[in-house]
Design a protein around this motif. Structure first.
Motif, mmCIF file in Angstrom:
data_model
loop_
_atom_site.group_PDB
_atom_site.id
_atom_site.type_symbol
_atom_site.label_atom_id
_atom_site.label_comp_id
_atom_site.label_asym_id
_atom_site.label_seq_id
_atom_site.Cartn_x
_atom_site.Cartn_y
_atom_site.Cartn_z
ATOM 1 N N ASP A 76 0.868 -1.177 0.000
ATOM 2 C CA ASP A 76 0.000 0.000 0.000
ATOM 3 C C ASP A 76 0.904 1.226 0.000
ATOM 4 O O ASP A 76 2.116 1.108 -0.243
ATOM 5 C CB ASP A 76 -0.993 -0.029 1.162
ATOM 6 C CG ASP A 76 -0.361 0.255 2.520
ATOM 7 O OD1 ASP A 76 0.902 0.342 2.619
ATOM 8 O OD2 ASP A 76 -1.117 0.399 3.509
ATOM 9 N N HIS A 77 0.337 2.398 0.278
ATOM 10 C CA HIS A 77 1.129 3.622 0.175
ATOM 11 C C HIS A 77 2.300 3.663 1.153
ATOM 12 O O HIS A 77 3.261 4.409 0.958
ATOM 13 C CB HIS A 77 0.229 4.840 0.414
ATOM 14 C CG HIS A 77 -0.263 4.957 1.815
ATOM 15 N ND1 HIS A 77 -1.350 4.235 2.284
ATOM 16 C CD2 HIS A 77 0.184 5.692 2.878
ATOM 17 C CE1 HIS A 77 -1.560 4.534 3.551
ATOM 18 N NE2 HIS A 77 -0.642 5.408 3.935
ATOM 19 N N SER A 78 2.245 2.829 2.206
ATOM 20 C CA SER A 78 3.304 2.847 3.218
ATOM 21 C C SER A 78 4.429 1.860 2.918
ATOM 22 O O SER A 78 5.470 1.888 3.576
ATOM 23 C CB SER A 78 2.715 2.534 4.596
ATOM 24 O OG SER A 78 2.211 1.208 4.640
ATOM 25 N N GLY A 79 4.227 0.959 1.940
ATOM 26 C CA GLY A 79 5.264 -0.011 1.618
ATOM 27 C C GLY A 79 4.726 -1.435 1.565
ATOM 28 O O GLY A 79 3.515 -1.652 1.421
ATOM 29 N N CYS A 80 5.630 -2.395 1.684
ATOM 30 C CA CYS A 80 5.249 -3.806 1.568
ATOM 31 C C CYS A 80 4.469 -4.249 2.799
ATOM 32 O O CYS A 80 4.887 -4.019 3.938
ATOM 33 C CB CYS A 80 6.491 -4.667 1.394
ATOM 34 S SG CYS A 80 6.114 -6.398 1.050
#
Length: 250
Positions: free
Chosen positions: A214-218
């Motif tokens: 998602d927008h924060s990473g894996c």
């Protein structure tokens, strides 16, 4: 209403053995249903293996009688099933995704961006495919589609909240390919998730490691060789993902 959950399936594909591969797919669908999944997506050409030289002989239509178990499972379990297969056309086959809906209908998507050399065996598709699944707009991609920033951008512009790819990614390409997927998730605030093969197919040695971002990473990543599902759902406005092992027979 059931909450939206999407699974990507990391499975092996036996060379040209459609009936055998159907059984592997069915076991993954049954596992997804047991986890209340709304949609399951399989790797590129999962039904036949990645066998370009055999694609013309192995190509099928969405109405192929051998696919009836998927129609039945989609209706029975109220989930959307997306499998990879070469699709018959009046020309070269397409690298396709066959879609089975919970209402019994079927549809397909054809890979729009071909890897160099694939044009000798396949023709490209020319139409984006977004599915409305439990209030999520899910965009389909197949492998090299994800290497084109224009594909992801076009899906985002059409309102995609989820971008899911059936892929075949080897070790040498994994870092660069997944960096793009992570960037799409961050830039377009989409869930991005990818199903990869976990055993050799064609002349390729896939690396597994199916994953979600998602927008924060894996959010989660499978191991290189495990038969597994990566299942993602949105809880309190945030995407969460987990890896679920498939049985040894799957």
């Amino acid at each position: 209403m059931q909450e939206f959950k999407i699974a990507v399936a990391q499975i092996p594909s036996a060379k040209g053995r459609i009936e055998q591969n159907i059984q592997t797919h069915i076991e993954a669908v049954e596992c997804a249903s047991a986890h209340a999944v709304s949609m399951i997506v399989f790797p590129e050409l999962s039904l036949t293996g990645y066998e370009p030289q055999l694609a013309d002989r192995l190509a099928i239509t969405v109405g192929d009688a051998r696919l009836q178990p998927f129609r039945d499972l989609a209706v029975q379990h109220r989930l959307c099933v997306v499998i990879g297969a070469p699709l018959k056309t009046d020309d070269r086959p397409e690298i396709g995704a066959i879609i089975f809906y919970p209402n019994g209908k079927t549809d397909s998507y054809a890979k729009m961006h071909l890897h160099p050399g694939e044009e000798c065996y396949f023709r490209p598709g020319n139409t984006l495919k977004l599915l409305d699944v439990q209030n999520q707009s899910v965009a389909l991609a197949i492998c090299a589609d994800t290497n084109s920033p224009l594909h992801a951008r076009a899906c985002a512009d059409k309102g995609a909240s989820v971008y899911v790819a059936g892929a075949l990614i080897g070790g040498n390409g994994y870092a660069a390919d997944t960096e793009k997927l992570s960037n799409y998730a961050r830039e377009y605030k989409m869930l991005v998730t990818m199903a990869n093969h976990n055993q050799p197919t064609g002349n390729w040695k896939p690396i597994g490691k199916s994953a979600a971002w998602d927008h924060s990473g894996c959010l989660a990543v499978a191991s290189e060789s495990a038969k597994a599902l990566v299942i993602s759902q949105q809880i309190d406005g945030h995407w969460q993902s987990q890896v679920v092992a498939l049985s040894s027979g799957a």
